[in-house]
Design an enzyme around this catalytic site. Structure first.
Site, PDB file in Angstrom:
ATOM      1  N   LEU A  54       0.392  -1.287   0.026  1.00 13.18           N
ATOM      2  CA  LEU A  54      -0.039   0.386   0.055  1.00 13.18           C
ATOM      3  C   LEU A  54       0.970   0.777   0.095  1.00 13.18           C
ATOM      4  O   LEU A  54       2.057   0.842   0.800  1.00 13.18           O
ATOM      5  CB  LEU A  54      -1.314   0.445   1.489  1.00 13.18           C
ATOM      6  CG  LEU A  54      -1.791  -1.203   1.428  1.00 13.18           C
ATOM      7  CD1 LEU A  54      -2.572  -1.005   2.288  1.00 13.18           C
ATOM      8  CD2 LEU A  54      -3.211  -0.456   0.162  1.00 13.18           C
ATOM      9  N   ASP A  55       0.377   2.020  -0.687  1.00 11.06           N
ATOM     10  CA  ASP A  55       1.153   3.459  -0.893  1.00 11.06           C
ATOM     11  C   ASP A  55       1.836   3.999   0.699  1.00 11.06           C
ATOM     12  O   ASP A  55       0.471   3.765   0.932  1.00 11.06           O
ATOM     13  CB  ASP A  55       1.583   4.116  -2.621  1.00 11.06           C
ATOM     14  CG  ASP A  55       0.566   4.751  -2.504  1.00 11.06           C
ATOM     15  OD1 ASP A  55      -0.089   5.966  -1.724  1.00 11.06           O
ATOM     16  OD2 ASP A  55      -0.530   4.922  -3.324  1.00 11.06           O
ATOM     17  N   GLU A  56       2.266   4.710   0.045  1.00 13.23           N
ATOM     18  CA  GLU A  56       2.449   6.008   1.486  1.00 13.23           C
ATOM     19  C   GLU A  56       0.843   6.023   1.887  1.00 13.23           C
ATOM     20  O   GLU A  56       0.713   6.546   3.029  1.00 13.23           O
ATOM     21  CB  GLU A  56       3.612   6.698   1.411  1.00 13.23           C
ATOM     22  CG  GLU A  56       4.320   7.352   2.761  1.00 13.23           C
ATOM     23  CD  GLU A  56       5.033   8.708   2.932  1.00 13.23           C
ATOM     24  OE1 GLU A  56       5.535   9.262   3.670  1.00 13.23           O
ATOM     25  OE2 GLU A  56       6.000   8.860   1.565  1.00 13.23           O
TER      26      GLU A  56
END
Length: 196
Positions: A54-56
């Site tokens: 999951l991206d930042e």
């Protein structure tokens, strides 16, 4: 060949990955030295890995395991992943239909058509923990929430898809991977699972 004893020795976890954390345990570069990592949330066992990413700026359900085979299976494109996205604007039926059929996004410098998926507008606003970085509120124009269920997972795919149909994502939360749900977990909460 893995025997049953090996299977029992593997550890599996679900975590509500908070906004602002990377889906990793070590920094891979100088730019990331100040970034928050998953290991700050819990004392995980050695050999643990995030299953997918999951991206930042994204939140929600992230599965972790010490079993590479399990990780490969979940990332293989055979397991559904459901996301709730808060989008800018009151999304239209036409835009939902385009998402279902597949839209053109950029991926690794090339044009890519997403595979057909499940998409629908949510009738009510989902209840999630408050995010540390505020999202603009409805005084600046309407927002709406949608559910998107994919079996593929290209880099920032959901965000690219909603932008492609004219409704950029403001907040993105993964709520399900296969049969495992986020349920009412708090941001940063970790649960040990007996099986994946």
């Amino acid at each position: 060949m893995e025997n049953n004893t090996d299977k029992q020795n593997h550890k599996h976890f679900s975590i509500y990955k908070p906004y602002g954390y990377l889906s990793q345990f070590i920094n891979n570069g100088q730019k990331q030295n100040s970034k928050k990592l998953l290991g700050e949330l819990y004392d995980f066992p050695e050999g643990i890995m995030a299953i997918g990413r999951l991206d930042e700026k994204s939140e929600g359900l992230l599965l972790l395991t010490t079993d590479g085979k399990t990780s490969n299976h979940i990332c293989s494109g055979k397991v559904e992943k459901e996301y709730y996205a808060q989008v800018n604007g009151d999304i239209t039926i036409d835009a939902i239909e385009l998402l279902r059929k597949g839209v053109e996004i950029g991926f690794e410098g090339k044009k890519y058509i997403t595979t057909p998926c499940k998409a629908s507008k949510l009738a009510t606003t989902p209840k999630f923990p408050e995010r540390p970085k505020k999202i603009r509120d409805d005084r600046h124009g309407p927002t709406s929430w949608i559910s998107i269920t994919l079996q593929e997972g290209k880099f920032r795919q959901v965000r690219k898809m909603t932008s492609a149909v004219g409704f950029p994502t403001l907040r993105l939360v993964r709520v399900r991977v296969g049969t495992i749900n986020l349920d009412a977990m708090e941001a940063g909460e970790v649960k040990e699972l007996y099986t994946l």
